[in-house]
Design an enzyme around this catalytic site. Structure first.
Site, PDB file in Angstrom:
ATOM      1  N   HIS A   1      12.831  14.259  29.793  1.00  0.00           N
ATOM      2  CA  HIS A   1      12.035  13.457  28.868  1.00  0.00           C
ATOM      3  C   HIS A   1      12.161  13.977  27.437  1.00  0.00           C
ATOM      4  O   HIS A   1      12.163  13.206  26.484  1.00  0.00           O
ATOM      5  CB  HIS A   1      10.560  13.470  29.281  1.00  0.00           C
ATOM      6  CG  HIS A   1      10.323  12.810  30.600  1.00  0.00           C
ATOM      7  ND1 HIS A   1       9.340  13.201  31.482  1.00  0.00           N
ATOM      8  CD2 HIS A   1      10.959  11.787  31.217  1.00  0.00           C
ATOM      9  CE1 HIS A   1       9.388  12.444  32.569  1.00  0.00           C
ATOM     10  NE2 HIS A   1      10.365  11.586  32.428  1.00  0.00           N
TER      11      HIS A   1
ATOM     12  N   ASP B   1       5.859   8.915  25.826  1.00  0.00           N
ATOM     13  CA  ASP B   1       6.873   8.282  26.677  1.00  0.00           C
ATOM     14  C   ASP B   1       6.216   7.702  27.920  1.00  0.00           C
ATOM     15  O   ASP B   1       5.010   7.492  27.965  1.00  0.00           O
ATOM     16  CB  ASP B   1       8.081   9.190  26.938  1.00  0.00           C
ATOM     17  CG  ASP B   1       7.745  10.440  27.716  1.00  0.00           C
ATOM     18  OD1 ASP B   1       6.670  10.484  28.333  1.00  0.00           O
ATOM     19  OD2 ASP B   1       8.570  11.373  27.721  1.00  0.00           O
TER      20      ASP B   1
END
Length: 480
Positions: free
Chosen positions: A19, A117
């Site tokens: 990520h 995210d």
């Protein structure tokens, strides 16, 4: 304060290097192309890893980092799924995030946007309190984003487990996907991981925009469908492919050895085999893969990890303690020493994929790895393991047609004969030619979209202009 004139963006990555890496590339583009400043706010359940620190310490001075105190997850059982742990880490970090935002206000640097995210939407609570527009950076495909946006409705209309659905899910512009191929946390609706997935997807409509790490030529129909105005659908901006294609230093002799080995192989002759930093195979599957590679008689470079029963067992600990080479079939290394190079744990992937000798990539279909392959024009063998990788494999093999996909038996095992067939097919066969040509086209398109007048560069500019306008508004209202 001089700095307060520059728009400032706060980014909260979900835990996990997969990520962090695309968000770092995103931050670099905000700084280089638009002169913004960025602060990474890092949440976690332990101290920052060496890998995290190395990446963050290497960034330009206009990108800074704040590490939040680790959250306490000791009340969770050892069987708690990764999606629950990730979501809870962000949610339980909100009190500390508030303190960070207070310090931003004191320093005259209130962010003009907060970017989270895919599992970080609970941080929106803090953004709203401070009147900061919330955005989502979506690190995988437009197809999976369509699924996320549709999930709240799907949850209301389907009563059975999704894997029991008799018809594939048909979303506008997307490749049809069978329920059994939905992402992992959607496979058991009673598990907390599903509840967290659903909770996050219900909050997507609160975002002022979603930036997605893909590009128009890769998923034209899904992107078109996402960009049609609709209820509860924020504007979608395709800004990819954001991947690190800069030179990674091969840190140890073993890692640079693999590049030296590649230097001595014929052009486009080597199949690179890697399941990402988090992926592992079972003992039995590792054995079948090894024997299939040997039987294919093709050259290969294999990044090997010790086997385990859980596909993402090394997600947070990419160096398991056991030497993975001890799990290879007897005589395998001797039999393949002229054609194969086996390296434990890690290889400088961007350099391997960019190497002229590399001609194929057997991958777990993690989206970062897939995009790295696209940027280098390397055709794929799709071997999904966890997360949304099955959905990616369907997209890559059936819609984009940039990958071949081996067939598993009823027991889920891909046999050595099938491994050998697909490897040979990619490296030598007619099927391989088709996916190779497709990847060549995509490589050229990926290069185009990131040029100054490219579609992904323009999409990012739209967002940056919004943030700059918001900053001006704040200044006119006398609010820093």
């Amino acid at each position: 304060m001089e700095e307060s004139k520059t728009p400032h963006v706060a980014i909260i990555p979900s835990p996990g290097m997969g990520h962090l890496i695309p968000l770092v590339e995103f931050a670099k583009r905000l700084v280089h192309l638009h002169g913004l400043t960025v602060t990474f706010v890092i949440a976690g359940e332990g101290p920052p890893s060496k890998a995290q620190r190395t990446v963050l310490d290497s960034l330009p001075s206009s990108i800074s980092s704040v590490f939040l105190p680790p959250v306490d997850l000791t009340d969770l059982s050892s069987s708690t799924r990764i999606e629950s742990r990730i979501s809870l880490t962000v949610t339980r970090s909100n009190p500390e995030l508030r303190k960070v935002f207070d310090s931003f206000v004191e320093g005259g640097r209130l962010p003009t946007a907060l970017v989270v995210d895919l599992f970080g939407t609970d941080a929106f609570d803090v953004a709203v309190e401070f009147h900061v527009p919330p955005y989502i950076f979506y690190p995988t495909t437009a197809n999976v984003l369509s699924f996320f946006l549709h999930l709240p409705k799907l949850d209301e209309t389907v009563s059975c487990e999704f894997r029991e659905l008799t018809e594939p899910l048909m979303l506008p512009g997307c490749v049809p996907v069978a329920g059994k191929d939905f992402l992992d946390p959607a496979q058991d609706r009673k598990d907390d991981a599903y509840k967290w997935l659903l909770h996050n997807t219900k909050r997507y409509k609160e975002a002022e925009g979603i930036l997605v790490n893909t590009f128009f030529e890769l998923e034209p129909n899904a992107i078109k469908a996402l960009q049609e105005p609709g209820l509860d659908k924020p504007p979608v901006y395709p800004v990819g492919p954001l991947v690190n294609i800069g030179k990674q230093e091969a840190k140890q002799t073993e890692e640079s050895e693999c590049l030296k080995w590649l230097d001595n192989q014929p052009l486009g002759s080597v199949l690179y085999v890697s399941f990402g930093s988090g992926g592992t195979l079972t003992c039995e599957q590792l054995n079948e893969l090894a024997l299939g590679l040997a039987d294919s008689e093709q050259r290969f470079l294999w990044v090997i990890r010790s086997p385990s029963g859980i596909a993402n067992s090394s997600y947070f600990d990419s160096h398991s303690q056991t030497d993975p080479l001890t799990f290879l079939p007897p005589g395998f290394l001797e039999r393949t020493k002229k054609r194969g190079f086996v390296i434990p744990f890690w290889a400088p992937q961007a350099q391997v994929l960019a190497h002229p000798s590399t001609g194929g990539f057997l991958t777990h279909c993690g989206w970062n790895s897939t995009l790295e392959s696209v940027v280098s024009g390397i055709p794929l063998i799709a071997w999904p393991l966890y997360a949304e990788q099955k959905m990616n494999a369907v997209l890559l093999s059936e819609d984009i047609r940039a990958a071949l996909r081996p067939r598993a038996g009823d027991d889920g095992l891909v046999r050595r004969e099938e491994v050998a067939r697909v490897v040979k097919g990619l490296m030598e066969g007619e099927e391989g030619k088709g996916v190779r040509n497709k990847m060549k086209e995509l490589k050229e398109a990926a290069c185009r979209v990131l040029k100054d007048d490219g579609t992904s560069t323009k999409a990012l500019s739209l967002v940056a202009l919004k943030w700059k306008a918001h900053k001006k508004e704040l200044e006119q209202n006398g609010n820093h």
